[in-house]
Design a protein around this motif. Structure first.
Motif, PDB file in Angstrom:
ATOM      1  N   SER A 195      17.277   8.384   3.121  1.00  0.00           N
ATOM      2  CA  SER A 195      16.067   8.896   2.483  1.00  0.00           C
ATOM      3  C   SER A 195      16.253  10.340   2.041  1.00  0.00           C
ATOM      4  CB  SER A 195      14.874   8.797   3.429  1.00  0.00           C
ATOM      5  OG  SER A 195      14.585   7.452   3.701  1.00  0.00           O
ATOM      6  N   ASP A 215      13.737   2.932  -2.250  1.00  0.00           N
ATOM      7  CA  ASP A 215      13.968   3.210  -0.833  1.00  0.00           C
ATOM      8  C   ASP A 215      13.449   2.052   0.009  1.00  0.00           C
ATOM      9  OD1 ASP A 215      14.546   4.305   1.564  1.00  0.00           O
ATOM     10  OD2 ASP A 215      13.255   6.054   1.374  1.00  0.00           O
ATOM     11  N   GLU A 216      14.340   1.252   0.491  1.00  0.00           N
ATOM     12  CA  GLU A 216      14.025   0.096   1.337  1.00  0.00           C
ATOM     13  C   GLU A 216      12.877  -0.746   0.791  1.00  0.00           C
ATOM     14  OE1 GLU A 216      14.571   0.192   5.343  1.00  0.00           O
ATOM     15  OE2 GLU A 216      15.503   2.162   5.454  1.00  0.00           O
ATOM     16  N   GLN A 265       9.606   4.502   0.007  1.00  0.00           N
ATOM     17  CA  GLN A 265       9.357   3.594   1.110  1.00  0.00           C
ATOM     18  C   GLN A 265       7.851   3.465   1.305  1.00  0.00           C
ATOM     19  OE1 GLN A 265      11.750   5.046   4.237  1.00  0.00           O
ATOM     20  NE2 GLN A 265      11.965   3.093   5.230  1.00  0.00           N
TER      21      GLN A 265
HETATM   22 MG   LIG Z   1      14.481   6.095   5.317  1.00  0.00          MG
END
Ligand SMILES: [Mg+2]
Ligand SMILES: Nc1ncnc2c1ncn2[C@@H]1O[C@H](COP(=O)(O)OP(=O)(O)O)[C@@H](O)[C@H]1O
Lengths: 364, 293
Positions: free
Chosen positions: B47, B173-174, B89
């Motif tokens: 991140s 992000d994810e 995220q």
């Molecule tokens: Mg992360």
């Protein structure tokens, strides 16, 4: 329902499913409109001779106007995710500054009012800066401002006038025009109105326009809804918050000047305790205490409900002490109604989303 | 794989938060029409790296190039203006706000002039429907609050938004972290779709199988350092899992192999589904592209 995710947009039938009721329930101000109707009908039954007709309307509007102006500013701030407990006392501070500078220092009323405005905006700016820089709850920060201003209002007024009021504002230069502009009496259809109500309506429309129709409105909702997420997509959330605190202080200034020109004097205790009335009006109007949701029209109607109650209780001849109990009951009912309508609206949309997801999952 | 000039590139980037070394000497790049997966355990620095790429953080050391020129972004807005869009995220969608307001948040279309300049709501509602339909999501009501949508739909909205606003680089992000198999498949589909449109995609995930299904290159981060960048040919899935899970640490090896073996089973099933889904999508995608052109 066998609409697939990639089918052409014939699937509009699901909008129809939500229907008019659903769409109405999704408006934040629906509770306030219902509440206003109930209160109006109640007094129309109890005291029809005073209530029904233009005379009643004039009294109600007069009682709601300045409260309404504050309620919409506070609603914007609450939608942006913050509170301002110094908003009530700020109306007093602004009125006192303008009054003291013009009567004691001999300034033209307009110059005095301009200085009061600058001061109010500065306080709003400081409130905003403290909240965004320290990350403390605005409840605490503005509570401090509230006490500081409350003390200073009385202290400074006593120091300069040996009294807790500033009188003779109508004798200073520029007063006449200021009264014409800010708050004067006019006769409409044989009833007397104070022109603050025009300001109230115009400001409600402007606030609604900003919220619904401009990118600023989008930023205000987003900042209150999730300031971090808003920042991540480039919304200047910090500036939005500071601007909203300054807007609230600016509205307090306007109301302070309106009181000055109407009463021709200013009292040191002006506005104390009103901050909660503003917040309650905004909540009745559909604002969530957690931010990100609400409307300016709702807040204006919330103020109207208070105006009706204040006037109605006098008309009926009940002791006015009961006004505060009424306030409490209204707040409770409003929060419950808002909770219910919002939950209903959300349940509907969730059900739609679920139905859709299930159709998707069911596909091979 | 295209060997075009990288869209963005970092050289020996480091990032310190006080005394915490979140990133140490990391070089990374993404090219047009490429999915570059960024892998690693929790706290590896994934991140942090993408926050540097997207202008949230500035690197403590090292150089950052965008389309060949050195850049230094002071805010996400600056990166966004250059075409680097990030789907965080935590999504950067506001749950209480309608889809159309969310879609254009921060980049609102306006009409009119001066004091009458206003947010063009009709255009926004129409566009949002069209754009999502292009991605295969049929929203009936652009006024629906985003908070009432499913996780996969929300991810898709965020991706569609980035693509619509002309992103050259899409950073995710994810995006599949909180999703079920089916929903994750939907998101992976959009990752591939963005790539075929020529975007460079940085795809962060914990899940080696999601990564392997869509990735062209893989960079593995561990405790702020990179274990290297590999192409799909250079790295088998098993090896990738081994690198990611830290099995090279001798004392942990046996325990972790057990763990992997156990996970493998469920994961393989999951993967089989994703692969199937993806093959189907790619087919459909080819058809679509065929008809569009
Ligand atoms: Mg992360
Ligand atoms: N804003 C921050 N301040 C201090 N430490 C941070 C901050 N952001 C991340 N870190 C630290 O940097 C390391 C890497 O975190 P992160 O990049 O979030 O990892 P990942 O996304 O791979 O799970 C962690 O040890 C984390 O605690």
């Amino acid at each position: 329902m066998t609409v697939t995710a990639t089918s052409p947009p014939k699937a509009d039938e699901r909008v129809a499913e939500l229907g008019l009721v659903g769409i109405l329930l999704r408006r934040p101000e629906v509770g306030a409109v219902l509440g206003a109707l109930v209160v109006w009908v109640f007094f129309a039954i109890v005291t029809p001779e005073h209530w029904i007709g233009l005379g009643g309307v004039a009294r109600i509007v007069d009682s709601s106007s300045t409260l309404g102006i504050m309620a919409i500013a506070v609603a914007l701030l609450m939608i942006g995710g913050e509170f301002d407990l110094s908003a009530g006392v700020m109306t007093g501070t602004s009125g006192l500054i303008a009054g003291l500078l013009s009567t004691q220092a001999g300034l033209n009323f307009w110059a005095a009012a301009a200085i009061a405005l600058a001061f109010a905006l500065l306080v709003g700016y400081i409130n905003g800066m403290m909240v965004v820089k320290t990350g403390l709850p605005s409840f605490i920060v503005t509570l401090a401002t509230f006490f500081i201003l409350r003390g200073a209002n009385v202290g400074v007024t006593k120091m300069l006038t040996d009294q807790v009021r500033v009188s003779g504002i109508d004798k200073v230069a520029g007063f006449g025009l200021a009264r014409q502009v800010f708050n004067t009496e006019i006769t409409l259809f044989g009833e007397r109105f104070w022109t603050a109500f025009i300001w109230w309506i115009v400001l409600t429309l402007i606030a609604t326009w900003i919220l619904q129709r401009t990118h600023w409105g989008n930023w205000i909702y987003a900042t209150g809804g999730d300031a971090n997420a808003a920042r991540n997509v480039g919304v200047p959330a910090t500036k939005v918050k500071i601007a909203l605190f300054m807007t609230t202080a600016g509205a307090a200034w306007l109301v302070g000047i309106m009181n000055d020109v109407r009463l021709r004097s200013a009292v040191a205790s002006q506005g104390i305790g009103q901050e909660f009335v503003y917040i309650i009006a905004a909540v009745i109007g559909g604002c969530l205490l957690t931010g990100g949701y609400g409307s300016a029209i709702g807040a204006a109607i919330g103020a109207l409900i208070f105006g009706m109650a204040r006037v109605g209780i006098v008309f009926v001849g009940w002791p006015t002490d009961w006004f505060f109990s009424f306030l409490g009951v209204m707040l409770l009912v409003a929060v419950l109604v808002n909770n219910y309508t919002r939950a209903r609206a959300e349940a509907m949309t969730t059900a739609m989303a679920k139905a859709r997801t299930e159709t998707e999952e069911a596909e091979p | 794989m295209s060997q075009a000039q990288p869209l963005l590139e970092t050289q020996s980037i480091s990032k310190l938060f006080g005394s915490v070394i979140a990133l140490n000497d990391v070089s990374f790049s993404v090219r047009p029409a490429e999915v570059h997966c960024l892998l690693g355990d929790n706290g590896a620095g994934k991140s942090t790296l993408i926050k540097i790429l997207s202008g949230v953080h500035q690197p403590t050391e090292g150089a950052y190039f965008f389309e060949g020129e050195p850049v230094s972004f002071n805010s996400p807005r600056e990166a966004l203006e250059r075409g680097i869009a990030t789907v965080y995220q935590d999504l950067a969608l506001i749950p209480l706000m309608p889809i159309w307001r969310n879609f254009f948040l921060g980049l609102e279309p306006t009409k009119g002039w001066g004091p009458f300049k206003r947010f063009d709501a009709d255009f926004a509602k129409k566009t949002v429907r069209e754009e999502l339909l292009k991605m295969g999501i049929d929203i009936r009501d652009p006024g629906q609050a985003v908070g009432t949508m499913s996780g996969g739909e929300r991810q898709s909205i965020a991706i569609a938004r980035a693509v619509y606003f002309g992103a050259k680089v899409l950073i995710l992000d994810e995006p599949t972290a909180a999703l079920g198999v089916k929903q994750a498949g939907v998101v992976l589909k959009y990752v591939v779709q963005a790539k075929t449109r020529g975007l460079g995609v940085v795809f962060i995930t914990h899940n080696p199988h999601h990564a392997y299904a869509v990735g062209d290159r893989f960079t593995i981060l561990k405790r702020g350092r990179t274990l290297g960048t590999f192409t799909k040919e250079e790295l088998s899935r098993e090896e990738m899992i081994r690198l990611m899970s830290g099995a090279d640490e001798l004392d942990a090896i046996s325990h972790e192999l057990e763990e992997i073996a156990r996970r493998e089973e469920t994961v393989d099933q999951e993967l089989a589904q994703v692969d199937k889904q993806l093959a189907k999508t790619l087919e459909k995608l080819d058809d679509d592209t065929g008809t569009v052109q």
